[in-house]
Design an enzyme around this catalytic site. Structure first.
Site, PDB file in Angstrom:
ATOM      1  N   ARG A  37     106.811  66.256  88.488  1.00 11.76           N
ATOM      2  CA  ARG A  37     108.040  65.592  88.937  1.00 11.76           C
ATOM      3  C   ARG A  37     108.751  64.855  87.807  1.00 11.76           C
ATOM      4  O   ARG A  37     109.975  64.734  87.837  1.00 11.76           O
ATOM      5  CB  ARG A  37     107.730  64.619  90.074  1.00 11.76           C
ATOM      6  CG  ARG A  37     107.426  65.364  91.344  1.00 11.76           C
ATOM      7  CD  ARG A  37     107.303  64.424  92.502  1.00 11.76           C
ATOM      8  NE  ARG A  37     107.473  65.179  93.735  1.00 11.76           N
ATOM      9  CZ  ARG A  37     107.240  64.694  94.938  1.00 11.76           C
ATOM     10  NH1 ARG A  37     106.832  63.448  95.072  1.00 11.76           N
ATOM     11  NH2 ARG A  37     107.424  65.421  96.002  1.00 11.76           N
ATOM     12  N   LYS A 199     100.321  73.103 113.021  1.00 15.15           N
ATOM     13  CA  LYS A 199     100.766  72.839 114.393  1.00 15.15           C
ATOM     14  C   LYS A 199     102.179  73.320 114.699  1.00 15.15           C
ATOM     15  O   LYS A 199     103.082  73.151 113.880  1.00 15.15           O
ATOM     16  CB  LYS A 199     100.715  71.334 114.658  1.00 15.15           C
ATOM     17  CG  LYS A 199      99.310  70.797 114.709  1.00 15.15           C
ATOM     18  CD  LYS A 199      99.358  69.294 114.892  1.00 15.15           C
ATOM     19  CE  LYS A 199      97.973  68.759 115.234  1.00 15.15           C
ATOM     20  NZ  LYS A 199      98.029  67.322 115.440  1.00 15.15           N
ATOM     21  N   GLY A 356     104.882  71.128 101.267  1.00 19.22           N
ATOM     22  CA  GLY A 356     103.794  70.506 100.507  1.00 19.22           C
ATOM     23  C   GLY A 356     102.569  71.395 100.367  1.00 19.22           C
ATOM     24  O   GLY A 356     102.152  71.740  99.261  1.00 19.22           O
ATOM     25  N   GLY A 379     109.569  67.755 102.582  1.00 13.18           N
ATOM     26  CA  GLY A 379     110.299  67.422 103.805  1.00 13.18           C
ATOM     27  C   GLY A 379     111.787  67.727 103.750  1.00 13.18           C
ATOM     28  O   GLY A 379     112.365  68.184 104.736  1.00 13.18           O
TER      29      GLY A 379
HETATM   30  P1  ADP Z   1     103.407  72.724 104.728  1.00 16.63           P
HETATM   31  O1  ADP Z   1     102.930  71.411 104.127  1.00 16.63           O
HETATM   32  O2  ADP Z   1     103.501  73.789 103.680  1.00 16.63           O
HETATM   33  O3  ADP Z   1     104.663  72.573 105.530  1.00 16.63           O
HETATM   34  P2  ADP Z   1     101.620  72.444 106.986  1.00 16.63           P
HETATM   35  O4  ADP Z   1     101.391  71.021 106.630  1.00 16.63           O
HETATM   36  O5  ADP Z   1     102.398  72.737 108.201  1.00 16.63           O
HETATM   37  O6  ADP Z   1     102.237  73.233 105.728  1.00 16.63           O
HETATM   38  O7  ADP Z   1     100.217  73.174 107.214  1.00 16.63           O
HETATM   39  C1  ADP Z   1      99.172  73.182 106.300  1.00 16.63           C
HETATM   40  C2  ADP Z   1      97.826  73.044 106.975  1.00 16.63           C
HETATM   41  O8  ADP Z   1      97.622  74.029 107.987  1.00 16.63           O
HETATM   42  C3  ADP Z   1      96.690  73.226 105.998  1.00 16.63           C
HETATM   43  O9  ADP Z   1      95.999  72.011 105.876  1.00 16.63           O
HETATM   44  C4  ADP Z   1      95.824  74.313 106.620  1.00 16.63           C
HETATM   45  O10 ADP Z   1      94.431  74.065 106.507  1.00 16.63           O
HETATM   46  C5  ADP Z   1      96.244  74.266 108.065  1.00 16.63           C
HETATM   47  N1  ADP Z   1      95.892  75.515 108.762  1.00 16.63           N
HETATM   48  C6  ADP Z   1      96.355  76.745 108.540  1.00 16.63           C
HETATM   49  N2  ADP Z   1      95.755  77.648 109.353  1.00 16.63           N
HETATM   50  C7  ADP Z   1      94.880  76.956 110.116  1.00 16.63           C
HETATM   51  C8  ADP Z   1      93.977  77.324 111.166  1.00 16.63           C
HETATM   52  N3  ADP Z   1      93.851  78.588 111.584  1.00 16.63           N
HETATM   53  N4  ADP Z   1      93.245  76.346 111.730  1.00 16.63           N
HETATM   54  C9  ADP Z   1      93.370  75.066 111.307  1.00 16.63           C
HETATM   55  N5  ADP Z   1      94.209  74.661 110.341  1.00 16.63           N
HETATM   56  C10 ADP Z   1      94.966  75.593 109.746  1.00 16.63           C
HETATM   57 MG    MG Z   2     101.867  69.750 104.999  1.00 17.31          MG
END
Ligand code: ADP
Ligand code: MG
Length: 398
Positions: A37, A199, A356, A379
């Site tokens: 950064r 989620k 992230g 975000g």
């Molecule tokens: P980003 O930060 O890129 O927007 P998210 O925060 O939405 O992504 O999601 C990342 C998380 O999702 C990771 O910690 C990963 O372990 C979790 N994840 C992905 N697939 C699964 C799964 N099948 N069961 C539980 N957790 C999962």
């Molecule tokens: Mg995340």
């Protein structure tokens, strides 16, 4: 995306230029763990100093929540900025507003940099307090926003100052805005959106927005479990938001109305316990047992996705396809990254990713530089993708 003022179009010589950066880097025992950064804003700072502006650098650092917190002092970052700026002198003041700061700014030569203390030592920063904005703005005659990653927040240093001073986007901000506009806003169709992560509840706006823009949405990661559950499949002990069943069915319905195809895993990797190098098995989504935990997308799904992706011109990807932190459940994410990278390399695909965990998952594959465009804005990138107006961008519009 609104039209915005650009740094190259502004007169900066002999001006006091306030630059909002995001140098919120991870520290370990006071040492900078990752200076990405800081490096990212150096071109803007260098350009301003070389063009004989007085460069007043402001940033937040951590979450001190309105209190002076020595472990979150910007002073810890000054040395690194000085190293990267070489012969350009970097000064520091242990406050960001007030007479002391004014005096140091006055005493500084044009062509030098002054770093001010953490904005969030004042609670007025996140409250977008007009008086705090006025005091910050009184230090300069031009405001440069080079912190796209903070531009979804209506904070004093993001929207307050530009409501008072002439404003423009710095080089990093400009690159993010141009990248998003060129590759996604004016995307070559058909577009595939891959949405993974943990989620559904955190990505509802994203799914709804993408179902109106993309021709295909691939749902992966933990979120796919909620989709499979909503469609009546057994997902065993997998991460799942059962209360979102109806919402999920509505998303599927509205995608259908938009002629957007939803792609769900056909096979999955299951384990009995989520741990490093845990025992696992590949099964069809119809054969998940009551004590199974779905942790990754399976190879048949990846093969089908590979085929599908060849029919698309743009890929936008947010969220890992599996629990990638636990090996070997990174394989789905990594395989898909490899395919996207290869198609991008052959000029058959424009590939964009951000978020992230997505960026850290892609970083660990070593394929990140093969993508057309990676947004590191977290975000702010997601809110942009959700179709929301970013207040910090609006504040720079012409
Ligand atoms: P980003 O930060 O890129 O927007 P998210 O925060 O939405 O992504 O999601 C990342 C998380 O999702 C990771 O910690 C990963 O372990 C979790 N994840 C992905 N697939 C699964 C799964 N099948 N069961 C539980 N957790 C999962
Ligand atoms: Mg995340």
């Amino acid at each position: 995306m609104p039209n915005f003022n650009r740094l190259k179009d502004c007169v900066v010589t002999n001006k006091n230029v306030i630059v909002r950066v995001d140098i919120n880097v991870p520290l370990n025992d006071g040492n900078i763990e990752d200076d990405t950064r800081i490096k990212a804003v150096i071109p803007t700072l260098k350009y301003l100093a070389e063009n004989k502006a007085k460069v007043i650098v402001i940033s937040h650092f951590g979450r001190p929540e309105g209190k002076v917190e020595p472990s979150m002092s910007i002073e810890q970052l000054v040395g690194r900025v000085q190293e990267l700026l070489g012969s350009i002198k970097v000064n520091f003041v242990d406050d960001c507003i007030g007479d002391k700061v004014k005096k140091v700014v006055e005493a500084t030569n044009y062509g030098e940099v002054i770093m001010l203390e953490n904005l969030r030592f004042y609670k007025q920063e996140t409250k977008n307090d007009p008086e705090f904005s006025r005091q910050l703005a009184s230090l300069g005659n031009l405001y440069v926003n080079d912190a796209f990653s903070c531009s979804h927040r209506a904070h004093a240093s993001i929207t307050g100052i530009p409501s008072i001073l002439k404003s423009c986007a710095g080089f990093l901000m400009e690159a993010e805005l141009d990248g998003l506009t060129n590759h996604l806003e004016n995307a070559k169709k058909p577009m595939m959106a891959v949405v993974g992560g943990a989620k559904v509840s955190t990505k509802l706006d994203l799914l709804n927005s993408l179902s109106a823009k993309a021709q295909t949405i691939v749902v992966g990661g933990g979120m796919a479990n909620t989709f499979l559950y909503a469609l009546g499949k057994n997902i065993g002990k997998s991460l799942c938001e059962k209360d979102l069943k109806d919402t999920t069915l509505e998303i599927i319905e509205s995608a259908k109305k938009n002629d957007c195809k939803i792609f769900l895993p056909i096979d999955v990797v299951v384990t009995k316990k989520l741990e490093q190098n845990g025992k696992c098995q590949i099964v069809s989504v119809d054969d998940v047992k009551d004590d199974d935990i779905i942790v990754d997308i399976g190879p048949i799904s990846i093969a089908k996705l590979t085929q599908e992706l060849q029919n698309h011109k743009t890929l936008v990807w947010n969220g890992p396809l599996g629990a990638f932190e636990f090996k070997p459940f990174n394989i789905g994410t990594e395989s898909f990254a490899r395919i996207a990278a290869a198609l991008t390399h052959d000029k058959k695909l424009v590939s964009v990713s951000g978020g992230g965990d997505s960026v850290s998952a892609l970083n660990s594959t070593g394929l990140i530089d093969e993508f057309t465009y990676i947004s590191t804005a977290g975000g702010a990138f997601l809110e942009w993708l959700e179709g929301k107006d970013l207040p910090g961008v609006g504040a720079l519009s012409v």
